[in-house]
Write a protein that holds these residues in place. Sequence first.
Motif, PDB file in Angstrom:
ATOM      1  N   HIS A 182      -3.624   2.766  -4.519  1.00 17.74           N
ATOM      2  CA  HIS A 182      -2.579   2.321  -5.444  1.00 17.74           C
ATOM      3  C   HIS A 182      -1.944   1.020  -4.989  1.00 17.74           C
ATOM      4  O   HIS A 182      -0.828   0.704  -5.398  1.00 17.74           O
ATOM      5  CB  HIS A 182      -1.509   3.409  -5.593  1.00 17.74           C
ATOM      6  CG  HIS A 182      -2.082   4.749  -5.916  1.00 17.74           C
ATOM      7  ND1 HIS A 182      -2.241   5.748  -4.972  1.00 17.74           N
ATOM      8  CD2 HIS A 182      -2.585   5.244  -7.074  1.00 17.74           C
ATOM      9  CE1 HIS A 182      -2.798   6.804  -5.544  1.00 17.74           C
ATOM     10  NE2 HIS A 182      -3.029   6.531  -6.812  1.00 17.74           N
ATOM     11  N   GLY A 183      -2.623   0.305  -4.130  1.00 18.20           N
ATOM     12  CA  GLY A 183      -2.031  -0.902  -3.566  1.00 18.20           C
ATOM     13  C   GLY A 183      -2.363  -2.155  -4.346  1.00 18.20           C
ATOM     14  O   GLY A 183      -3.029  -2.123  -5.374  1.00 18.20           O
ATOM     15  N   GLY A 184      -1.889  -3.264  -3.827  1.00 23.19           N
ATOM     16  CA  GLY A 184      -2.150  -4.531  -4.488  1.00 23.19           C
ATOM     17  C   GLY A 184      -1.631  -5.694  -3.669  1.00 23.19           C
ATOM     18  O   GLY A 184      -1.171  -5.529  -2.544  1.00 23.19           O
ATOM     19  N   VAL A 194       9.006  -5.301  -3.456  1.00 21.96           N
ATOM     20  CA  VAL A 194       7.992  -4.691  -2.602  1.00 21.96           C
ATOM     21  C   VAL A 194       7.723  -3.260  -3.049  1.00 21.96           C
ATOM     22  O   VAL A 194       8.574  -2.386  -2.882  1.00 21.96           O
ATOM     23  CB  VAL A 194       8.438  -4.689  -1.128  1.00 21.96           C
ATOM     24  CG1 VAL A 194       7.382  -3.995  -0.250  1.00 21.96           C
ATOM     25  CG2 VAL A 194       8.694  -6.107  -0.641  1.00 21.96           C
ATOM     26  N   PRO A 195       6.550  -3.002  -3.628  1.00 24.42           N
ATOM     27  CA  PRO A 195       6.201  -1.628  -4.005  1.00 24.42           C
ATOM     28  C   PRO A 195       5.968  -0.754  -2.759  1.00 24.42           C
ATOM     29  O   PRO A 195       5.618  -1.271  -1.696  1.00 24.42           O
ATOM     30  CB  PRO A 195       4.902  -1.790  -4.796  1.00 24.42           C
ATOM     31  CG  PRO A 195       4.876  -3.237  -5.210  1.00 24.42           C
ATOM     32  CD  PRO A 195       5.554  -3.967  -4.092  1.00 24.42           C
ATOM     33  N   PHE A 196       6.161   0.545  -2.937  1.00 22.92           N
ATOM     34  CA  PHE A 196       5.966   1.500  -1.834  1.00 22.92           C
ATOM     35  C   PHE A 196       6.613   0.971  -0.549  1.00 22.92           C
ATOM     36  O   PHE A 196       5.981   0.861   0.495  1.00 22.92           O
ATOM     37  CB  PHE A 196       4.480   1.775  -1.596  1.00 22.92           C
ATOM     38  CG  PHE A 196       3.751   2.301  -2.799  1.00 22.92           C
ATOM     39  CD1 PHE A 196       4.053   3.556  -3.314  1.00 22.92           C
ATOM     40  CD2 PHE A 196       2.772   1.551  -3.432  1.00 22.92           C
ATOM     41  CE1 PHE A 196       3.383   4.055  -4.437  1.00 22.92           C
ATOM     42  CE2 PHE A 196       2.105   2.039  -4.544  1.00 22.92           C
ATOM     43  CZ  PHE A 196       2.408   3.296  -5.047  1.00 22.92           C
ATOM     44  N   ALA A 197       7.892   0.641  -0.676  1.00 18.83           N
ATOM     45  CA  ALA A 197       8.561  -0.081   0.415  1.00 18.83           C
ATOM     46  C   ALA A 197       8.525   0.679   1.732  1.00 18.83           C
ATOM     47  O   ALA A 197       8.338   0.087   2.793  1.00 18.83           O
ATOM     48  CB  ALA A 197      10.007  -0.380   0.012  1.00 18.83           C
ATOM     49  N   PHE A 215      -7.391   6.219   2.259  1.00 19.39           N
ATOM     50  CA  PHE A 215      -7.682   4.935   2.911  1.00 19.39           C
ATOM     51  C   PHE A 215      -6.515   4.491   3.808  1.00 19.39           C
ATOM     52  O   PHE A 215      -6.733   4.032   4.930  1.00 19.39           O
ATOM     53  CB  PHE A 215      -8.014   3.857   1.870  1.00 19.39           C
ATOM     54  CG  PHE A 215      -9.351   4.060   1.198  1.00 19.39           C
ATOM     55  CD1 PHE A 215     -10.523   4.004   1.934  1.00 19.39           C
ATOM     56  CD2 PHE A 215      -9.439   4.322  -0.162  1.00 19.39           C
ATOM     57  CE1 PHE A 215     -11.758   4.200   1.322  1.00 19.39           C
ATOM     58  CE2 PHE A 215     -10.675   4.520  -0.775  1.00 19.39           C
ATOM     59  CZ  PHE A 215     -11.836   4.469  -0.028  1.00 19.39           C
ATOM     60  N   CYS A 216      -5.296   4.640   3.304  1.00 19.91           N
ATOM     61  CA  CYS A 216      -4.138   4.283   4.133  1.00 19.91           C
ATOM     62  C   CYS A 216      -4.085   5.142   5.393  1.00 19.91           C
ATOM     63  O   CYS A 216      -3.826   4.647   6.490  1.00 19.91           O
ATOM     64  CB  CYS A 216      -2.840   4.445   3.342  1.00 19.91           C
ATOM     65  SG  CYS A 216      -2.546   3.122   2.157  1.00 19.91           S
ATOM     66  N   SER A 266       0.841  -1.201   0.000  1.00 20.46           N
ATOM     67  CA  SER A 266       0.000   0.000   0.000  1.00 20.46           C
ATOM     68  C   SER A 266       0.870   1.244   0.000  1.00 20.46           C
ATOM     69  O   SER A 266       2.012   1.205   0.472  1.00 20.46           O
ATOM     70  CB  SER A 266      -0.898  -0.017   1.241  1.00 20.46           C
ATOM     71  OG  SER A 266      -0.121  -0.192   2.415  1.00 20.46           O
ATOM     72  N   ASP A 267       0.331   2.350  -0.519  1.00 20.16           N
ATOM     73  CA  ASP A 267       1.163   3.547  -0.701  1.00 20.16           C
ATOM     74  C   ASP A 267       1.399   4.342   0.574  1.00 20.16           C
ATOM     75  O   ASP A 267       2.309   5.167   0.651  1.00 20.16           O
ATOM     76  CB  ASP A 267       0.609   4.432  -1.836  1.00 20.16           C
ATOM     77  CG  ASP A 267      -0.729   5.080  -1.503  1.00 20.16           C
ATOM     78  OD1 ASP A 267      -1.146   5.083  -0.321  1.00 20.16           O
ATOM     79  OD2 ASP A 267      -1.375   5.590  -2.442  1.00 20.16           O
TER      80      ASP A 267
END
Lengths: 343, 343
Positions: free
Chosen positions: B105-107, B123-126, B94-95, B88-89
């Motif tokens: 923008h999560g997944g 890992v996106p948005f680490a 929401f975050c 998650s960003d």
Amino acid sequence: MRAAYMFGAGDVRVVDAPDPSIQLPTDALVRVTAACVCGSDLHPYRKMKPLPDGRPMGHEFVGVVEAVGDDVASLRPGHHVIAPFVWSDGTCDFCQEGLQTSCRHGGGWDAATGGGQGELVRVPFADATLVHVPGGIDESLTPSMLTLSDVYGTGYHAAYTARVGKGQTVAVVGDGAVGLMAVLSAAQLGAERIILMGRHAVRTDLGVAFGATEVVAERGEEGIERVKELTGGDGVHAVLEAVGYLDAYEQALGIVRPGGVISRVGVPQYSDGPIGRGQFTRNITITGGIAPVRAYIDELLPWVLDGTVDPGRVFDAEVALEDIADGYRRMDSREALKVLVRP
Amino acid sequence: MRAAYMFGAGDVRVVDAPDPSIQLPTDALVRVTAACVCGSDLHPYRKMKPLPDGRPMGHEFVGVVEAVGDDVASLRPGHHVIAPFVWSDGTCDFCQEGLQTSCRHGGGWDAATGGGQGELVRVPFADATLVHVPGGIDESLTPSMLTLSDVYGTGYHAAYTARVGKGQTVAVVGDGAVGLMAVLSAAQLGAERIILMGRHAVRTDLGVAFGATEVVAERGEEGIERVKELTGGDGVHAVLEAVGYLDAYEQALGIVRPGGVISRVGVPQYSDGPIGRGQFTRNITITGGIAPVRAYIDELLPWVLDGTVDPGRVFDAEVALEDIADGYRRMDSREALKVLVRP
């Protein structure tokens, strides 16, 4: 006494009924000064099977105490009172928690007490059930006081259990009296935007007066799309569902934002509904239920007394008790939003 | 790299897969040191249609940062990290509200990132997704850290959204890893009595160690009767439903007290269910959903670090990555409660 009885679908008559009397030392006898017809009375009005002896109707009333039992401490004859739509002992754990509708010794207005649409009602646990209005109920405030008996507290229950708060976007499904009271309650609790979903301009106009910021007349998929458009595709933080039909619940599911709440105060006319993965993956909370209005009267009464709110505006018709059948007819045909009844 | 892929029901194989790499400046590359098989992995394991190329599995892992993109500020190679089961960003509304599972923008962990049951994950948005454990993850704490990736946070989500509090009586439906974590979480939040509904003595014994005060092995109507007996006929304040089948939800409805809450964290394997007047007249709230575990890690990590809780006890089996098919088999047959996987 004279009292309204329902004998079957579409068959409401005012009959001579036995006068209720004090039966337990905790009872009070109340002379009804104003009552009303409820949206929920329309369900039996539309589908009740014939009942030869009929049953007394009415669960919303204000009145004047006529007599009290020996153990009644806080009330005396002449006191003006508001009656919530169920009676409750005020002492059990559920009452202490503010869930008087689940009172361990409570009940509804029926043949044993007399219904609210009659001249006299025996009120069990009078100290706990009734709310005394010090100084009496001013005639001009009677309609608003009467809303505290059911519809205002029910609308407030929707907003309160949905945890409506400052800055939120809220949708109200239904432009009946309860829906309009849900609008008013959401506004009181600080909602920033209130989208009222309803098709009857006279009613939605009143909703705007109560605080609705937008009105959506479309229903079903079209209504869902419209609310999505109005909310950047997201939906709303809270939906207050004041109808009770499955399509209203489905509409609520369609317009609620992830993490949002649906609070239902329309009595569900269905048993099963969507409650699966679609709700789960979005963390939707479903809450509400039959409103413990007794829990809210103390909080809401001052707002009525000081004129901050004027919920009595939901009454757009008035009939004498003898003409109550006409009141039912007018509500059933949607000619009237809510009918006040004068015994 | 080596990674576990599922090719169909009952068909998990470890294959050579492309090494993930940094693709965006906010990415980190993590070498997995421990992963696990989730109860939810068993759903495709039981019913997935054959997929010739398979798909990577695993969404729970801890590991060591191997590389970071240019914009990653808080992590550097060598840092030990916990990964929640979605990325998650960290910045969207929401975050910010703690609902990272609905991040704009999560997944999830998939072919584009690599699954957790593999050697390496992108890992996106680490910065937002990963939780750095300062000082590193002590080997003895690895199992507990791994529970923060999913099951502990999921059990906590059940108790938290049900608003479990001091003095309450809580029931947990299901003695799987999530159910046991729900027991632990309810105890942490002050529940006075925790009734664990489960039939596997080894598991319910662990539940007692985590804080369950009573165990009910019966299910369905019999189970409902037993819980009613234990609660003076009333039912419980909160039911934490950690199974996901319709009969578990119906069981929850049968044992919840008026005004009570059912929180579901087992993924519903049904679309429709009872949601009508029976729930309405008792003011039952239905909440929970897919757990935003990222929101809870910061709160729960200190309890794990100081040894107050030992959620890692849910792992009763360990396999090397190459043997993960056997891990699936053991969990599917209920031979193992939860299997830790070592790449």
